[in-house]
Design a protein around this motif. Structure first.
Motif, PDB file in Angstrom:
ATOM      1  N   TYR A  94       0.834  -1.207   0.000  1.00 48.81           N
ATOM      2  CA  TYR A  94       0.000   0.000   0.000  1.00 48.81           C
ATOM      3  C   TYR A  94       0.866   1.254   0.000  1.00 48.81           C
ATOM      4  O   TYR A  94       0.654   2.187  -0.784  1.00 48.81           O
ATOM      5  N   LEU A  95       1.890   1.272   0.896  1.00 51.80           N
ATOM      6  CA  LEU A  95       2.776   2.430   0.981  1.00 51.80           C
ATOM      7  C   LEU A  95       3.584   2.610  -0.301  1.00 51.80           C
ATOM      8  O   LEU A  95       3.828   3.738  -0.746  1.00 51.80           O
ATOM      9  N   ARG A  98       1.318   4.218  -2.853  1.00 51.15           N
ATOM     10  CA  ARG A  98       1.104   5.631  -2.541  1.00 51.15           C
ATOM     11  C   ARG A  98       2.322   6.456  -2.902  1.00 51.15           C
ATOM     12  O   ARG A  98       2.204   7.589  -3.393  1.00 51.15           O
ATOM     13  N   GLN A  99       3.510   5.897  -2.664  1.00 54.30           N
ATOM     14  CA  GLN A  99       4.736   6.615  -3.004  1.00 54.30           C
ATOM     15  C   GLN A  99       4.850   6.822  -4.512  1.00 54.30           C
ATOM     16  O   GLN A  99       5.316   7.862  -4.974  1.00 54.30           O
ATOM     17  N   LYS A 141       2.359   7.242  -6.346  1.00 56.59           N
ATOM     18  CA  LYS A 141       1.193   8.064  -6.696  1.00 56.59           C
ATOM     19  C   LYS A 141       0.284   7.365  -7.707  1.00 56.59           C
ATOM     20  O   LYS A 141      -0.198   7.961  -8.668  1.00 56.59           O
TER      21      LYS A 141
END
Length: 358
Positions: A349-350, A353-354, A356
């Motif tokens: 997930y991270l 998100r990184q 984008k």
């Protein structure tokens, strides 16, 4: 109100095989004769009277003056025939006057100049267009306006022409014809302003809210624009013919005014082309919003699937019923697998998100 199209065809079918000039009244159920009004204007006086007896009408026309007859309501064929006999109007012209679906046109005979046009109005209750069939008959001593139904569109002009001090001698019959056509054409501009406002409103909604579904409104604007264009295009052609034939009923110094009407109509036709491009752009914007929403849904589902695929793999491995799996006997194996699954999901997930991705 407009007669339904199938009703028009049913009425017109009864004319098949009939002699030319046979009168079929397509307004019988939608219009009644309201009044016959005579307005006469000279340099120093005027009259505004209601005519009851058509036989006395010729004697009520002022010599050396402007005589404007307004025949409102085309539902009474007998009154129209009576008026036609008084002024010796060709039955073919009467036939066109009674035809609700007749396209705008200009036609000149030895006795008259005949012009057909439509007044377009928007019914605010039903948000739809209605037409008012209008015919002008220009003679040497008079001009007659035939109206399907009463309209307030000419009220200001009537007040102006009746004000003697503001009625110069150039208010000739052909100049009145120009003024009446010009008023109707100017009214077309109001319809275009309304269309412009609606298209801007649709664009603002689509730009601010991608979830808005404006397809039906866009299609409605397209239908309305096509309806307006179908009624304006024949008017432009009629005015062009009027100028081309160099009508004997239009004085040379007044031809400039009709050229001005032709310019206005050409401008309106150009505007319809621009609005059609705008409607096409709005439709493409709506489709793009649909596509973006679908892409967002697919992206969300893809992210969820991407996170859970490796986790599902782990649970699938340990869901196999093999007899010998050494780690199953360890006391810490179950919490270790749970921690690994949760940590792996959070890590993925991270990472997304990184990058984008959402």
């Amino acid at each position: 109100m407009k007669i339904p199209q199938n009703k028009i065809f049913k009425l017109m079918k009864t004319k098949a095989g009939a002699p030319p000039g046979t009168l079929i009244n397509t307004f019988a159920q939608t219009s009644v004769h309201e009044s016959t009004r005579l307005i006469s204007v000279s340099d120093d006086s005027n009259q505004d009277i209601i005519i009851e007896d058509f036989e006395k009408l010729p004697s009520r026309l002022w010599p050396e003056a402007t005589n404007w007859l307004i025949f409102t309501g085309l539902g009474d064929i007998d009154k129209l025939e009576h008026l036609g006999s008084v002024f010796q109007i060709n039955p073919l012209i009467i036939e066109d006057i009674l035809n609700a679906e007749h396209l705008p046109k200009a036609e000149e005979t030895d006795e008259f100049l005949f012009f057909v046009i439509k007044i377009l109005t928007r019914n605010t209750e039903t948000d739809s267009f209605e037409t008012n069939h209008v015919c002008f008959l220009l003679g040497k001593r008079f001009i007659i306006t035939f109206l399907q139904r009463n309209t307030s569109l000419f009220d200001n002009f009537i007040k102006r022409i009746k004000t003697v001090k503001e009625s110069p001698h150039h208010y000739t019959h052909d100049y009145i014809l120009y003024q009446l056509i010009d008023i109707i054409v100017d009214h077309y501009y109001l319809l275009f302003n309304q269309t412009d406002e609606k298209l801007e409103e649709i664009e603002e909604i689509l730009m601010s809210d991608q979830s808005a579904d404006m397809t039906s409104m866009i299609q409605q604007q397209k239908r309305e624009l096509n309806f307006i264009r179908r009624n304006i295009l024949p008017v432009a052609e009629a005015v062009r013919i009027l100028l081309k034939i160099e009508s004997a009923f239009i004085k040379k110094h007044n031809r400039t005014f009709f050229n001005d009407i032709a310019d206005h109509l050409q401008h309106l036709l150009s505007a319809t082309d621009n609005y059609r491009e705008t409607i096409t752009s709005l439709y493409e914007l709506q489709m793009m919003n649909y596509s973006n929403r679908m892409n967002n849904v697919m992206k969300s589902l893809t992210i969820i699937a991407t996170i859970f695929i490796p986790l599902t793999l782990i649970t699938g491995i340990y869901g196999m019923n093999f007899t010998y799996m050494p780690e199953l006997s360890l006391r810490w194996s179950y919490p270790a697998v749970l921690i690994f699954i949760v940590a792996g999901g959070i890590a993925m997930y991270l990472y997304m998100r990184q990058k984008k991705w959402f």
